[in-house]
Design an enzyme around this catalytic site. Structure first.
Site, short mmCIF file in Angstrom:
data_model
loop_
_atom_site.label_atom_id
_atom_site.label_comp_id
_atom_site.label_asym_id
_atom_site.label_seq_id
_atom_site.Cartn_x
_atom_site.Cartn_y
_atom_site.Cartn_z
N SER A 67 0.78 -1.23 0.00
CA SER A 67 0.00 0.00 0.00
C SER A 67 0.82 1.29 0.00
CB SER A 67 -0.97 0.00 1.19
OG SER A 67 -2.01 -0.91 0.97
N THR A 113 -6.20 -5.46 1.51
CA THR A 113 -6.57 -4.35 0.63
C THR A 113 -6.25 -4.65 -0.82
OG1 THR A 113 -6.01 -2.87 2.47
CG2 THR A 113 -6.33 -1.86 0.32
N ALA A 160 6.54 -0.88 3.64
CA ALA A 160 5.45 -1.18 4.57
C ALA A 160 5.95 -1.62 5.93
CB ALA A 160 4.56 -2.27 3.98
N CYS A 161 7.13 -2.22 5.99
CA CYS A 161 7.56 -2.91 7.21
C CYS A 161 8.83 -2.29 7.77
CB CYS A 161 7.86 -4.38 6.90
SG CYS A 161 6.51 -5.23 6.09
N GLU A 209 5.10 -11.60 9.40
CA GLU A 209 5.65 -12.30 8.24
C GLU A 209 7.01 -11.76 7.79
OE1 GLU A 209 3.93 -8.73 6.33
OE2 GLU A 209 3.36 -10.04 7.98
N ASN A 228 7.59 -7.41 11.64
CA ASN A 228 6.62 -6.35 11.38
C ASN A 228 5.28 -6.70 12.04
OD1 ASN A 228 5.91 -8.47 9.60
ND2 ASN A 228 4.90 -7.00 8.26
N CYS A 240 2.35 -7.99 11.32
CA CYS A 240 1.65 -9.27 11.13
C CYS A 240 2.55 -10.48 11.22
CB CYS A 240 0.93 -9.26 9.79
SG CYS A 240 -0.57 -8.29 9.82
#
Length: 747
Positions: free
Chosen positions: A85, A438, A100-101, A286, A282, A284
């Site tokens: 995203s 998303t 993102a991470c 992963e 991060n 979640c």
């Protein structure tokens, strides 16, 4: 903005209705008044051209920026691949933060702790999520040598991080998301395990316990293990490993929190051990990362790699097309590293050293549906391993090609690849299976490697109209079997599944399974199959029915360890106290529950007590009448106030009385009233009375809960509803996700 000019005949992307809403709300550019001025075509060209422009930096590149921009545009608008995203939001803009991470260190000093808070705020503002290990912080009540004071422990600082996150909106689009990790041998581990047992606590954090192999061996042998002070390295106590593991299982059964990660296994796959140990992931789970490291992610839509009738077969995977997508996507993600503007110089430096990328997949359930392979079958597990090995091998091949054009990642020589002569590679890692809640809505496909949460469900649209949405592959299968009807779709939408619909063909019921149809072991086997050929980790939830036992979760945790997973997240349906069902049957069940609630009649004679409480609005006289030692009704009157205040006090008393007479527990009433603020708070006997409802909560808690403190920092009756659109949240890929508007708690 991008320098490459948009081609005159660039085709318009085909946007489904759900994607249109999501793109407008979260990704398309808006002016200062919040009005969208960017079209979907302009959005995808902005991203494609900005990432392709980086190609011009490399003289040996096999691609030209303009041609590559068109390839990237086609790749995204055909929904064969989408980046994470922040890249969609920020590529080609002034913000330019595309990852993102992130993982930030939390040092055992006041300066280090609050630097981490500040740095997290900067990352959340730019659209990223953060992970922290609190394992370096000394235990509560430890002596602080520099001041002679006493440490407050990791959990107290975790609450500060959570509060700071609450104040920051990521890039103006969503709240920040965090992961908090503590080693199992930390002296405060029991407090950490229980940190979220009260609903609403630490609402901006996922929590995980970092389990070591030494601990797991102690669990197996029912032995004790050492608790070690992180500031001194000395043993300060011990616990029974089996007891701790059982408590972890119990908490997971109750609410899904905390999760677990296998720290030693994660570090065995650390490609750059000379730079330090991996402490956290991060939000979640992963993406394990070193302190000050970031990773940008992207996902290939496997549903687009189905080929019918090729090579004499009825259906198969188009391996040539998948290879093309992997190579192009790997180049895209490597370019993202160069295009990204990171929020901290330390992150820029660490990312530049290792150049980690995380290419993953989505649309797995869609592919299985097209191949007519049940998710809960050995055939599906075997195919998962084969597909991920192919993606992993081709991503490594693409990374090797990029290294020939651009050079290896700077720490290559001291990495596991350099020491084993396995490269050179451009990227220290290439594969991650991340949440795609998303992205999958934009692409119109199933999420990540999860099964579908429902074959058909009701989506609320404008003016309270309800639209039945059905998986297209399932709908086609029904029509081919001449079993389709609008009435059937509505029936399926009530429960989401066809498992018990014996009037449907057995073959269809066997193939088109959903997350709750699948035995937990198949969730775990699927995760392990993908993990085998994934550099980083796999975001996946083991969904369990409400009747699942603690023994079931014990078995899942242990098998996750045996199968080689790097962590595991479980979610038992209904384990959240305010969970809302995500199929059309929810209204019926709520109605049934409401029908079963009977308001008890008031007897002719009832006894109680009246307590005076000083509030900022005057003296509150609270009369509580009891039956069998339990509060039955409440009357609240307040003196020296206007009619409005008196009316509010009376209304609150009536509503609390109704709740009590309907069987609502005192603790639940306290959770809803305690801490509500007013305009005139006042101290009373060292207690800050914030408002009339807060005063009522104080009386109830003091008298009926007998000192059993209720902490309700963020109590809410609708915690499992989407805060953006009010629709139910689904728990999958380790996170709560809204299927209607793409809101996600985890970025």
């Amino acid at each position: 903005m991008p320098k490459l000019k948009m081609p005159a005949r660039l085709p318009e992307p085909i946007i489904n209705e759900n994607a249109k809403i999501v793109l407008e709300r979260r990704y398309q550019r808006k002016d200062t008044d919040g009005v969208v001025y960017e079209t979907p075509k302009e959005l995808f060209w902005r991203v494609a051209s900005a990432i392709a422009e980086e190609e011009g930096k490399y003289e040996k590149s096999s691609c030209k920026p303009a041609a590559l921009a068109r390839e990237f545009y086609d790749l995204m608008t055909s929904y064969r691949f989408l980046p994470n995203s922040p890249t969609l939001m920020n590529a080609g803009t002034g913000l330019g933060q595309l990852a993102a991470c992130f993982v930030l260190p939390v040092e055992d000093t006041i300066e280090g702790i609050f630097d981490a808070v500040k740095h997290a705020a900067m990352i959340h503002k730019s659209g990223g999520g953060t992970g922290f290990s609190f394992s370096r912080l000394r235990a509560k009540e430890s002596v602080v040598g520099s001041t002679g004071g006493v440490a407050s422990g990791p959990l107290s600082f975790l609450r500060i991080f959570n509060c700071a996150t609450e104040q920051i909106k990521q890039g103006g689009t969503r709240r920040g998301a965090n992961m908090g990790i503590l080693r199992v041998d930390h002296p405060d581990i029991m407090d950490f395990i229980k940190a979220k047992e009260r609903d609403g606590e630490l609402n901006n954090f996922n929590l995980s316990i970092a389990l070591t192999e030494k601990f797991m061996r102690a669990v197996e042998k029912k032995e004790n293990f050492d608790l070690v002070a992180p500031n001194s390295g000395e043993k300060v106590g011990e616990l029974n490993a089996r007891d701790v593991f059982n408590i972890l299982v119990n908490k997971a059964w109750e609410s899904g929190d905390p999760g677990i990660v296998f720290l030693d296994r994660i570090n065995r796959d650390n490609p750059t051990p000379s730079l330090g140990e991996i402490e956290s992931t991060n939000p979640c789970g992963e993406q394990p990362l070193l302190p000050y490291e970031a990773c940008n992610l992207g996902s290939i839509n496997l549903g687009k790699c189905f080929a019918k009738g090729k090579n004499g077969h009825d259906s198969e995977i188009d391996w040539d097309e998948l290879k093309r997508i992997v190579h192009l996507s790997t180049r895209f993600l490597d370019n993202v590293i160069d295009a990204s503007i990171y929020p901290l110089p330390q992150i820029t430096e660490t990312v530049g050293k290792n150049r980690k990328i995380g290419l993953g997949i989505m649309g797995w359930a869609d592919l299985l549906y097209q191949l007519k392979i049940p998710y809960n079958s050995q055939s599906a597990v075997d195919l998962a391993e084969r597909v991920m090995k192919f993606v992993h091998d081709e991503a490594r091949s693409a990374s090797k090609q990029l290294a020939a054009e651009r050079g290896a990642f700077p720490t290559y020589a001291e990495s596991i690849f350099g020491e084993a002569n396995l490269g050179p590679y451009r990227n220290a890692t290439t594969t991650t299976i991340a949440p795609t809640g998303t992205l999958s809505i934009i692409a119109g496909c199933s999420s990540g490697v999860e099964p579908l949460f429902a074959l058909s469900f009701v989506r609320n649209v404008m003016d309270d109209d309800k639209l039945v949405e059905t998986n297209p592959f399932f709908e086609t299968a029904l029509k081919d079997a001449e079993a389709y009807s609008a009435n059937l779709m509505e029936e399926i939408a009530k429960v989401g599944s066809i498992r018990k619909m014996e009037n449907l063909p057995e073959e269809i019921r066997r193939i088109y399974v959903t997350s709750m149809d699948i035995e937990p072991i198949w969730h775990l086997k699927m995760q392990a199959a993908f993990q085998k050929y994934t550099d980083n980790a796999v975001s996946k939830t083991v969904n369990l029915p409400s009747e699942a036992t603690k023994e079931d979760i014990w078995d899942i945790y242990w098998k996750a360890y045996e199968y080689g997973c790097k962590g595991v997240t479980v979610y038992r349906d209904g384990s959240k106290t305010s969970q809302v069902l995500c199929t059309g049957d929810s209204d019926k069940k709520k109605d049934e529950k409401a029908d079963s609630s009977v308001v008890k009649d008031r007897p002719d004679v009832i006894y109680g007590f009246t307590q005076k409480i000083s509030t900022g609005l005057g003296e509150l006289f609270l009369t509580v009448n009891e039956m069998n030692g339990r509060p039955f009704e409440v009357f609240a009157t307040i003196g020296k106030s206007g009619g409005s205040i008196t009316a509010k006090a009376e209304a609150i008393g009536r509503l609390v009385s109704l709740a009590l007479r309907s069987g609502v527990e005192v603790r639940e009433i306290v959770k809803q009233l305690k801490g509500i603020g007013g305009e005139n708070p006042k101290f009373m006997k060292k207690k800050l009375v914030k408002s009339i409802p807060d005063a009522i909560a104080y009386v109830f808690e003091s008298r009926y809960l007998q000192g059993d403190h209720v902490d309700v920092e963020t109590a809410s009756l609708s915690r499992e509803l989407c805060p953006d659109c009010g629709q139910p949240l689904v728990f999958e890929e380790g996170c709560h996700i809204c299927k209607s508007c793409a809101y996600t708690k985890c970025g």
